[in-house]
Design a protein around this motif. Structure first.
Motif, short mmCIF file in Angstrom:
data_model
loop_
_atom_site.label_atom_id
_atom_site.label_comp_id
_atom_site.label_asym_id
_atom_site.label_seq_id
_atom_site.Cartn_x
_atom_site.Cartn_y
_atom_site.Cartn_z
N SER A 578 0.86 -1.18 0.00
CA SER A 578 0.00 0.00 0.00
C SER A 578 0.90 1.23 0.00
CB SER A 578 -0.89 0.00 1.24
OG SER A 578 -1.65 1.19 1.31
N SER A 600 -3.28 -5.31 7.93
CA SER A 600 -3.32 -3.85 8.00
C SER A 600 -2.15 -3.28 7.20
CB SER A 600 -3.23 -3.39 9.46
OG SER A 600 -2.05 -3.87 10.07
N GLN A 604 -5.34 1.48 5.66
CA GLN A 604 -6.43 0.58 5.28
C GLN A 604 -6.14 -0.86 5.71
OE1 GLN A 604 -6.68 1.67 1.00
NE2 GLN A 604 -8.82 2.16 1.43
N THR A 618 -11.27 -4.40 0.72
CA THR A 618 -10.51 -3.30 1.30
C THR A 618 -11.44 -2.46 2.16
OG1 THR A 618 -8.99 -1.46 0.84
CG2 THR A 618 -10.88 -1.71 -0.63
N SER A 619 -10.90 -1.93 3.23
CA SER A 619 -11.70 -1.12 4.15
C SER A 619 -11.65 0.35 3.74
CB SER A 619 -11.15 -1.26 5.57
OG SER A 619 -9.91 -0.57 5.69
N LYS A 621 -10.72 4.29 4.88
CA LYS A 621 -9.45 4.75 5.44
C LYS A 621 -9.56 5.07 6.92
CE LYS A 621 -7.35 6.47 1.19
NZ LYS A 621 -6.72 7.63 0.51
N SER A 640 -7.51 1.41 15.14
CA SER A 640 -7.07 2.64 14.48
C SER A 640 -6.58 3.59 15.55
CB SER A 640 -8.23 3.27 13.70
OG SER A 640 -7.83 4.48 13.11
#
Length: 697
Positions: A578, A600, A604, A618-619, A621, A640
């Motif tokens: 990423s 992770s 994301q 994918t999640s 942000k 997070s």
């Protein structure tokens, strides 16, 4: 597995007997090997009972019934001798867990796996009934899951459809909860009785619970005859297919052929036997059996293994294989002397109730229990093991808490928590004490079991054969799970002394990552410790820990990026990165769930196909750098931490949409955080506190 003793034959027919798989008042089951190296389970009636007409008749009948069925869905009879001398039956070994073992270890089957199971067993029943037989004792422990599909074993109480029972007055020839109502009532039982049993088996496979249950045998049998099956935990589509099999009236049950057509597994459903956690279990057992029964000489030719090696290794980690001929309850009733190295049965996993996604969306969830201030600051991540979750205890050592309410179940204050802790087949917890001893405890109760001197500093990994530790002088050591002996000790080209190393072991390979910054990864042969391949410094620029995870023939390694590598030679199969504003985001510890690898990657969470590496999910942000990932219900969960302000939260992300369902705030600057899922619960470490959060369907 026990060695041969005085009075045991050394050979029966073409089979040299290597050891005793089980024994009881009626007879013994041996492991045998013929001159070609093929193994078999050899069942023998005790010589003093050979003249008992009823027992001898039953033994001969079992051999005849099993030989009459030539289906690929049953265990093949390799040979039998039923006249004169000591009667024996030899059947093939079926390498794989029984259905009850598989559900206990991996949980209930999903829709496609249940359909594949139903269709396969229904085809086998068609073959059995075509041969003019009724099995009469179909149940989870009589179904072995192999890489080629389910196989039915144990014709101990099978009989011709027109025949009469051979059981004596008052004997119950069926397993409560699986025998049909007509069997419970002592009425004539034909092919539809096996269909009823199949329905009960499918309920168990789909839910992990019995279709009929009660406080005692009579209560269970009453429910079979008069009660309704418990189908609440089964998805509606499957419920509509299974329910007709459980009709009280045999005339209303479908035929096996109709079942095969109605369940119609989707294309590729039989992949469950070849890919995923269950397939990995099967493949590991296949590899173990192959290694146990052959050795390779310097010239490359196969030789038979010695009795001593076979007996020593087969004792490891519980059942490695299933004897194809089965061993019905009437056969093996013996009791063995207590063995501290014998693996206790794993407890059931209490499943929490899932919530509706619509009711929890956007709302802060109420914890199932906690937060509880019970974790020491040096503890590794929480380890869920069936009905308990293990952590480093605040007052020293380790502690196990109930997954249901968080109450402390047991403690082991002598454990050095910095050495880590691992589950041994969900039956034992392995840890290191302050003197460097390798110690074990029954996971559910905390009962101390075996302990051996190991000069251990950390537990690196475990598999079905051994516990692998890093010693205090920085060497890698393998400790046998069967007897506590040191199998080998080697030096490896990674730092095992600076920080806690991590590792993963499976399929005869051990992959170890140094816990130090800029550390390397090495793979060794789990059999003797010799180096196979090495990966130089896969860590991210800030040296976050690397956590290798083996699944099937692939090892997934995080760090500067996520790579999937061949377990055999370390070659890269695929990689995923990423990139944000030109910078590659480091990958956190990978999680393999089904056929997807979650990880992770900075802002994301990504989900990738385990074999090809294609992005599947994918999640949205956040700031998930280095966060572990958990998957339960329809949610993906991660921590997070916020890029500018240390605003720490657990995020629940919908698996089907990638959108945020809810967040749960954690304590700012609490130190260490972790998230892990099991049994429809998300366990969270919030600094020195432990809590459990609900999941949604």
């Amino acid at each position: 597995m026990n060695p041969l003793s005085t009075g045991d034959p050394l050979r029966l027919g073409p089979y040299r007997l290597l050891g005793v798989l089980g024994e009881g008042g009626m007879g013994k089951v041996y492991i045998g090997q013929d001159n070609t190296g093929h193994t078999a389970a050899v069942k023998v009636l005790r010589p003093e009972l050979a003249h008992d007409q009823n027992l001898a008749q039953r033994f001969v009948r079992e051999a005849q019934m099993a030989q009459a069925v030539t289906s690929t869905g049953v265990a093949r009879v390799l040979g039998a001798h039923t006249e004169g001398g000591r009667p024996w039956i030899a059947t093939e070994f079926l390498t794989g867990p029984t259905l009850d073992q598989a559900v206990g270890a991996h949980g209930p089957f999903d829709d496609s796996a249940v359909r594949a199971l139903a269709a396969a067993i229904a085809r086998t029943l068609t073959d059995i009934h075509t041969a003019g037989l009724v099995h009469r004792d179909l149940k989870p422990s009589n179904i072995v899951l192999t890489s080629s599909g389910p196989r039915v074993i144990d014709f101990g109480i099978a009989r011709p459809e027109h025949g009469l029972t051979l059981t004596t007055t008052g004997e119950v020839p069926i397993t409560p909860g699986y025998g049909a109502p007509e069997q419970v009532l002592g009425q004539r039982a034909g092919a539809p009785a096996d269909v009823f049993s199949l329905g009960a088996v499918l309920v168990y496979a789909a839910s992990g619970a019995r279709a009929f249950d009660g406080g005692h045998v009579a209560a269970v049998q009453y429910e079979v005859v008069h009660g309704e099956p418990q189908l609440d935990l089964i998805p509606e589509q499957l419920r509509l297919l299974i329910a007709p099999c459980l009709s009280k009236d045999p005339a209303f049950r479908p035929t096996p052929g109709q079942i095969t057509g109605a369940f119609a597994p989707p294309r590729g459903a039989d992949r469950v036997w070849r890919h995923g956690p269950l397939a990995s279990d099967i493949k590991q057992r296949e590899r173990t059996v192959h290694e146990l029964t052959t050795v390779v000489s310097g010239s490359g030719t196969s030789q038979r293994i010695s009795r001593r090696r076979l007996i020593t290794t087969l004792a490891v980690g519980g059942t490695v294989l299933a004897a194809g001929g089965g061993s019905a309850a009437w056969w093996i009733r013996g009791h063995e002397e207590p063995d501290p190295f014998a693996l206790p049965p794993a407890a059931k996993t209490p499943e929490a109730r899932t919530l509706s996604a619509t009711t929890v969306s956007g709302r802060k969830p109420t914890p199932l229990w906690g937060p509880l201030p019970v974790i020491t600051k040096d503890s590794p991540g929480p380890l869920p093991v069936r009905d308990v979750i293990v952590v480093g205890a605040k007052n020293g050592g380790i502690a196990a808490h109930s997954v249901i309410d968080g109450k402390r179940r047991w403690t082991a204050p002598e454990v050095d928590v910095a050495g880590g802790y691992r589950s041994l087949s969900d039956g034992l917890i392995a840890a290191v004490d302050t003197k460097g001893m390798l110690v074990t405890f029954v996971a559910s109760t905390g009962e101390p079991r075996w302990k051996v001197p190991a000069e251990a500093k950390n537990i690196v990994a475990t598999d079905d054969i051994a516990v692998y530790v890093a010693t205090k002088n920085g060497r890698l050591r393998s400790i046998s799970r069967s007897n506590g002996e040191t199998l080998w000790t080697v030096r490896v080209p990674v730092d095992l002394k600076t920080k806690s190393p991590t590792g993963s072991a499976a399929r005869g390979r051990l992959v170890v990552a140094s816990g130090a910054e800029a550390g390397d990864v090495v793979a060794v042969d789990a059999g003797d410790g010799h180096e196979l391949w090495k990966l130089v410094n896969p860590s991210s620029i800030d040296g976050a820990p690397v956590s290798p995870v083996i699944s099937g023939d692939i090892v997934y390694i995080n760090g500067a990026t996520l790579t999937a590598r061949s377990l055999s030679d370390g070659n890269e199969l695929w990689a995923s990165s990423s990139i944000v504003e030109g910078k590659t985001q480091p990958a956190g510890p990978p999680l393999v769930h089904g056929n997807t690898v979650y990880v992770s990657q900075g802002p994301q969470i990504g989900g990738y196909s385990d074999e090809e590496g294609a992005e599947e999910w994918t999640s949205l942000k956040g700031y998930f750098i280095y966060s572990p990932v958990a998957v339960q219900g329809n949610g993906v969960f991660a921590i997070s931490s916020g890029s500018a302000v240390p605003d720490v939260k657990v995020w629940a992300i919908e698996q089907d949409t990638g959108k945020k369902a809810w967040t749960y705030p954690l304590t700012k600057n609490a130190g260490r955080y972790w998230v892990v899922g099991d049994g429809n619960r998300i366990f969270v470490r919030d600094g020195q506190s432990l809590l459990a959060l609900p999941v949604f369907a």
